[in-house]
Scaffold this active site. Structure first.
Site: not given
Length: 335
Positions: A54, A324
């Site tokens: 992303h 993450y």
């Protein structure tokens, strides 16, 4: 910068590449966060200091006003009735910063709610009602299948076909993407929390919930002609222009779970007849390019939760946080 994979099949690009690095974890798969992030780097290339997934995104800011009636299920300060500042990020999947805005892939909305006393609540969402993987092995195998063939610069069709055949948990999201063209604006999508969460009330009672944010501007889709003729970059400018015209709003709708509803499989939708409660309204008043803006450095870890909202044991949700962290550490180091 390594060569980017610019020509990926839309449904595969979207089918499980969630927000920042959304991967699921199951001990029997023995898939590590570092392993999947490395696969992303190998497939999409690396832009130093940027997200591994992303990567293409737009920042926005505003506030959320929750409805106090939701306190019947959750003691979260989100639902105090008072405005809560929000940092938002809209995005497209993958590690290619030049992915076209017409790609048949998911659109993401990530929110950081800045609660009183310094507490944070994150919500990372996609514009599909189901996710593209139930276990991390699906993610890893998909990313490996997407690696371009050196001879063509594109993924090998045989490998993609083998992936589709061997991973049924990827099919529901792929089917949704095949049947729905992407939106003409970030403001024209509903965004789904994908996972099941727990609302925890003042007594400690937990209720299973799923949420989505529904746009006041209405859900809209690009025409097939627009998909062929629009430029590669239009979503950011349209969102900036839209917020300049006035606030953009989404209603937060919460579905209340019943016994037997899937709790740990984000690839399966809940029945449509579940009780739905309006929990509040998100209002975004400004949008801007992400470089140097508030959302750029935020690690939208979905397990950042304040009191009153808790995770389930969904293996995808549980794995996202360490994945993450791997990606965030690399970009913080300028890698």
């Amino acid at each position: 910068m390594k060569t980017q994979n610019k020509d990926l099949p839309g449904w595969l690009l979207a089918a499980g590449l969630g927000l920042a690095a959304p991967f699921g974890m199951a001990a029997q798969d023995e898939v590590t966060p570092a392993q999947v992030v490395a696969a992303l780097e190998d497939t999409f290339g690396v832009t130093p200091g940027e997200r591994r997934n992303h990567i293409k995104g737009t920042c926005a800011s505003g506030e959320f006003v929750g409805l106090p009636a939701v306190a019947a299920w959750s003691r979260s300060a989100l639902f105090s009735g008072q405005p809560v500042p929000v940092v938002a990020r809209f995005s497209l999947p993958g590690g290619n910063p030049k992915v076209p805005d017409t790609a048949r892939s998911v659109r993401g909305m990530a929110l950081e709610f800045r609660l009183p006393g310094g507490a944070l609540q994150h919500m990372t969402m996609l514009d599909t009602p189901v996710f593209g993987a139930a276990q991390p092995k699906t993610f890893l195998d998909q990313i490996l299948a997407l690696k371009p063939d050196p001879a063509t610069g594109k993924p090998d069709p045989a490998k993609l076909a083998a992936f589709r055949a061997s991973h049924p948990d990827s099919r529901a999201q792929a089917r949704f993407l095949a049947e729905h063209n992407p939106p003409p604006s970030f403001a024209n999508s509903s965004y789904f929390g994908i996972h099941t969460f727990k609302f925890v009330d003042a007594t400690g009672k937990a209720t299973l919930v799923r949420w989505r944010f529904v746009p006041e501007d209405g859900e809209k889709s690009l025409s097939d002609e627009e998909l062929e003729t629009l430029p590669a970059d239009f979503l950011e400018e349209r969102l900036i222009q839209r917020t300049a015209q006035g606030p953009v709003r989404w209603d937060m709708l919460v579905s209340i779970g019943q016994p037997g509803d899937p709790e740990n499989d984000p690839t399966v939708a809940w029945p449509e007849n579940r009780e739905q409660v309006k929990a509040g309204t998100l209002v975004l008043t400004a949008a801007m390019p992400q470089k140097g803006a508030a959302c750029e450095k935020v690690n939208f870890d979905p397990l950042v939760m304040a009191e009153g909202i808790a995770p389930t044991d969904d293996p995808i949700l549980r794995f996202r946080s360490p994945a993450y962290a791997v990606s965030f550490a690399k970009r913080q180091a300028g890698q």
